[in-house]
Motif scaffolding. Structure first.
Motif, PDB file in Angstrom:
ATOM      1  N   VAL A   1      -3.812   8.043   0.017  1.00  0.00           N
ATOM      2  CA  VAL A   1      -5.117   8.593   0.364  1.00  0.00           C
ATOM      3  C   VAL A   1      -5.476   8.118   1.769  1.00  0.00           C
ATOM      4  O   VAL A   1      -5.423   6.920   2.065  1.00  0.00           O
ATOM      5  N   VAL A   2      -5.822   9.071   2.623  1.00  0.00           N
ATOM      6  CA  VAL A   2      -6.270   8.763   3.984  1.00  0.00           C
ATOM      7  C   VAL A   2      -7.733   9.168   4.078  1.00  0.00           C
ATOM      8  O   VAL A   2      -8.064  10.348   3.930  1.00  0.00           O
ATOM      9  N   ALA A   3      -8.596   8.190   4.306  1.00  0.00           N
ATOM     10  CA  ALA A   3     -10.038   8.448   4.342  1.00  0.00           C
ATOM     11  C   ALA A   3     -10.513   8.605   5.779  1.00  0.00           C
ATOM     12  O   ALA A   3     -10.511   7.642   6.547  1.00  0.00           O
ATOM     13  N   ASN A   4     -10.881   9.816   6.134  1.00  0.00           N
ATOM     14  CA  ASN A   4     -11.505  10.089   7.427  1.00  0.00           C
ATOM     15  C   ASN A   4     -13.016  10.146   7.195  1.00  0.00           C
ATOM     16  O   ASN A   4     -13.647  11.184   7.325  1.00  0.00           O
ATOM     17  N   ALA A   5     -13.563   9.013   6.818  1.00  0.00           N
ATOM     18  CA  ALA A   5     -14.996   8.864   6.538  1.00  0.00           C
ATOM     19  C   ALA A   5     -15.437   7.557   7.162  1.00  0.00           C
ATOM     20  O   ALA A   5     -14.615   6.678   7.447  1.00  0.00           O
ATOM     21  N   ASP A   6     -16.729   7.420   7.398  1.00  0.00           N
ATOM     22  CA  ASP A   6     -17.244   6.158   7.916  1.00  0.00           C
ATOM     23  C   ASP A   6     -16.823   5.030   6.972  1.00  0.00           C
ATOM     24  O   ASP A   6     -16.921   5.153   5.753  1.00  0.00           O
TER      25      ASP A   6
ATOM     26  N   ARG B   1      -2.929  -0.713  -2.095  1.00  0.00           N
ATOM     27  CA  ARG B   1      -1.761  -0.018  -1.576  1.00  0.00           C
ATOM     28  C   ARG B   1      -1.978   1.495  -1.601  1.00  0.00           C
ATOM     29  O   ARG B   1      -2.499   2.040  -2.563  1.00  0.00           O
ATOM     30  N   GLY B   2      -1.567   2.126  -0.539  1.00  0.00           N
ATOM     31  CA  GLY B   2      -1.665   3.572  -0.468  1.00  0.00           C
ATOM     32  C   GLY B   2      -2.960   4.100   0.102  1.00  0.00           C
ATOM     33  O   GLY B   2      -3.123   5.317   0.241  1.00  0.00           O
ATOM     34  N   LEU B   3      -3.905   3.220   0.471  1.00  0.00           N
ATOM     35  CA  LEU B   3      -5.174   3.652   1.060  1.00  0.00           C
ATOM     36  C   LEU B   3      -5.186   3.325   2.542  1.00  0.00           C
ATOM     37  O   LEU B   3      -4.904   2.181   2.944  1.00  0.00           O
ATOM     38  N   PHE B   4      -5.534   4.321   3.350  1.00  0.00           N
ATOM     39  CA  PHE B   4      -5.605   4.154   4.791  1.00  0.00           C
ATOM     40  C   PHE B   4      -6.892   4.802   5.306  1.00  0.00           C
ATOM     41  O   PHE B   4      -7.403   5.742   4.701  1.00  0.00           O
ATOM     42  N   LEU B   5      -7.387   4.284   6.446  1.00  0.00           N
ATOM     43  CA  LEU B   5      -8.615   4.798   7.038  1.00  0.00           C
ATOM     44  C   LEU B   5      -8.356   5.239   8.472  1.00  0.00           C
ATOM     45  O   LEU B   5      -7.651   4.555   9.231  1.00  0.00           O
ATOM     46  N   VAL B   6      -8.914   6.399   8.836  1.00  0.00           N
ATOM     47  CA  VAL B   6      -8.853   6.884  10.210  1.00  0.00           C
ATOM     48  C   VAL B   6     -10.259   7.277  10.653  1.00  0.00           C
ATOM     49  O   VAL B   6     -11.164   7.417   9.836  1.00  0.00           O
ATOM     50  N   GLY B   7     -10.430   7.462  11.971  1.00  0.00           N
ATOM     51  CA  GLY B   7     -11.717   7.923  12.473  1.00  0.00           C
ATOM     52  C   GLY B   7     -12.358   6.927  13.415  1.00  0.00           C
ATOM     53  O   GLY B   7     -11.846   5.832  13.664  1.00  0.00           O
ATOM     54  N   GLY B   8     -13.529   7.294  13.913  1.00  0.00           N
ATOM     55  CA  GLY B   8     -14.195   6.510  14.935  1.00  0.00           C
ATOM     56  C   GLY B   8     -14.820   5.220  14.455  1.00  0.00           C
ATOM     57  O   GLY B   8     -15.184   4.380  15.280  1.00  0.00           O
ATOM     58  N   SER B   9     -14.983   5.028  13.143  1.00  0.00           N
ATOM     59  CA  SER B   9     -15.603   3.796  12.647  1.00  0.00           C
ATOM     60  C   SER B   9     -14.580   2.704  12.394  1.00  0.00           C
ATOM     61  O   SER B   9     -14.952   1.593  12.028  1.00  0.00           O
ATOM     62  N   VAL B  10     -13.282   3.016  12.543  1.00  0.00           N
ATOM     63  CA  VAL B  10     -12.230   2.041  12.282  1.00  0.00           C
ATOM     64  C   VAL B  10     -11.389   1.850  13.539  1.00  0.00           C
ATOM     65  O   VAL B  10     -11.608   2.479  14.569  1.00  0.00           O
TER      66      VAL B  10
END
Length: 492
Positions: free
Chosen positions: A273-278, A460-469
């Protein structure tokens, strides 16, 4: 082949989807809004004179090589380099146009402020170059590290003095620049990271270096064209993009993710899961973690926006123009508040005003201009300590105030306004689920401000993208976060 779910179709989410699909993964993107782009928003207003098209988020593209690394030549026909990048107008009437050619820029500084100021800028520029080189190698293109790790890397690179742990942008300006107007110009770059220059780390010297070394760019038709290009690449790669579909929970057990749950109750299984959220939304709502969420409660700058349809043409404005106030510190006191003095945040009484007027027939009817007007604002808060931007009287009263400020600074437009649409931090919170409508998540304050939440999640398996990270806000940084994540996930 892994099943990947991306939460959010902002630039970070779409960029990650492109890279992961290219690497052989099966990717599905879920976006709560009806359109893609996230904070790279667009607004269309139809009038008898014709249609006006506005970018409601980023209005300037830097580091174009980051875009071409992902999309190749897809946008080459749309890219327009700007000169000036920004026209700066100071309270005394002095004008300074920035550009990517340093010889030209320093000559403009000398003409506006004298040769001494030009020499001071050259000296500061050498330090900014060292900061950029270290940042690019060890921060912007690499996974997040601890604050201690950043300092150690800088020391090994021989650039600890340039990074300046414990120093802030304001102190650097005072050390290198004697003219208060040049200090004001440098202060403004702290706001690119949603920060107060009096608290923003000196390492943010990388921000003006990136803009003034690689240039500022516009995309014909508006920067929203970037979202279109990313969506088209996703479609070509077989990525499934589901708009109007909200993810309400990240399902995790046994130390790893298993998928996401949608608002209708459906469970979507996923290996990654890739979270593109704040990041605050992730750790407050989607995968609750009180400790992590508590670290993210301080919100960055938000923005108050006027979208104006204007009759006729306006002399003296560049594509981007900043009109500075007499007292810049008063603006930061207002927007961030002064808790020690019991002063809560409030709309700035006399803010810097950023005006974008694109000379692009694709975004406005003949004989008219489409104005994007932005001022820094405190985030939305519906409690006694915040600003209730959802209040119509607050929003429209402040819109009147901004038009008054423009007139006081010599840009009288009120008698030529065909229409005005107002976008507040409450609107951004509603459309993108960014808590408070904060543009950059948490502000880059102190050396620890350089260490944003990591791209790898706590399971495991969780990643974050976007301007807050990591590595931060802005279109190229968001796209770099997607590359960092894709590299960590690897090929299918």
């Amino acid at each position: 082949m892994s099943e990947v779910v991306v939460i959010g179709a902002g630039v970070g989410g779409l960029s990650a989807a492109v890279r992961l699909a290219t690497a052989g993964h099966r990717v599905t993107v879920y976006e709560r809004a009806g359109t893609v782009g996230g904070k790279l928003g667009r607004h269309v207003r139809s009038t008898p004179a014709g249609s006006f098209r506005f970018d409601t988020g980023p209005s300037l593209l830097t580091l174009p090589h980051v875009v071409s690394d992902l999309l190749g030549d897809d946008l080459s026909g749309h890219l327009v380099e700007l000169d000036p990048i920004v026209r700066h107008r100071f309270p005394d009437g002095t004008v300074l146009d920035s550009c990517a050619d340093q010889a030209t820029f320093t000559s403009r500084i000398a003409e506006a402020f004298g040769e001494r100021s030009a020499d001071e800028w050259r000296r500061l520029w050498r330090r900014a170059e060292r900061v950029w080189q270290t940042s690019w190698r060890h921060v912007l293109s690499a996974p997040a590290r601890s604050t201690l790790g950043l300092s150690t890397l800088a020391w090994r690179a021989g650039d600890l003095a340039a990074i300046g742990p414990g120093q802030n942008i304001r102190s650097v300006g005072r050390r290198y620049l004697s003219d208060p107007r040049m200090r004001t110009l440098l202060d403004r770059y702290a706001t690119y990271a949603g920060a107060d220059p009096r608290r923003a780390p000196a390492a943010l010297l990388a921000v003006p270096y990136a803009e003034l070394r690689y240039g500022g760019w516009y995309l014909r038709g508006g920067l929203g064209t970037l979202a279109d290009a990313l969506l088209a690449r996703c479609d070509a790669l077989g990525v499934r993009v589901r708009t109007g579909t909200r993810v309400v929970e990240i399902e995790a057990a046994g130390g790893r993710v298993h998928g996401v749950r949608l608002a209708d109750g459906a469970l979507v299984r996923a290996d990654v899961v890739v979270a593109n959220a704040d990041a605050l939304e992730v750790y407050r709502d989607l995968l609750p973690d009180r400790r992590r969420a508590a670290r993210l409660r301080e919100r960055s700058l938000a923005g108050f926006v006027l979208l104006l349809g204007v009759r006729g043409r306006t002399p003296g404005l560049a594509h981007h123009t900043v009109l500075f106030p007499t007292d810049y510190d008063a603006e930061f006191d207002d927007v961030f508040g002064r808790p020690r003095d019991g002063m809560v945040a409030r709309p700035a009484r006399d803010p810097a005003v950023y005006v974008t007027v694109a000379d692009d027939p694709l975004v406005r009817p003949d004989g008219h201009e489409a104005w994007f007007v932005l001022v820094n604002a405190p985030p939305h808060g519906d409690n006694a300590a915040g600003v209730d931007w959802a209040s119509s009287s607050t929003a429209h009263g402040y819109a009147d105030r901004i038009l008054d400020v423009l007139a006081a600074r010599g840009v009288e437009v009120r008698d030529r306004v065909l229409f005005r649409d107002v976008l507040t931090p409450a609107d951004l919170q509603l459309t993108t689920a960014s808590p408070g409508g904060a543009i950059y998540g948490t502000p880059a304050h102190g050396l620890s401000g350089l260490r944003r939440p990591g791209n790898r999640g706590p399971v495991r398996g969780l990643f974050l993208v976007g301007g807050s990270v990591h590595p931060g806000g802005g279109l190229p940084m968001v796209m770099l976060s997607a590359k960092i994540v894709a590299d960590q996930i690897g090929s299918a």
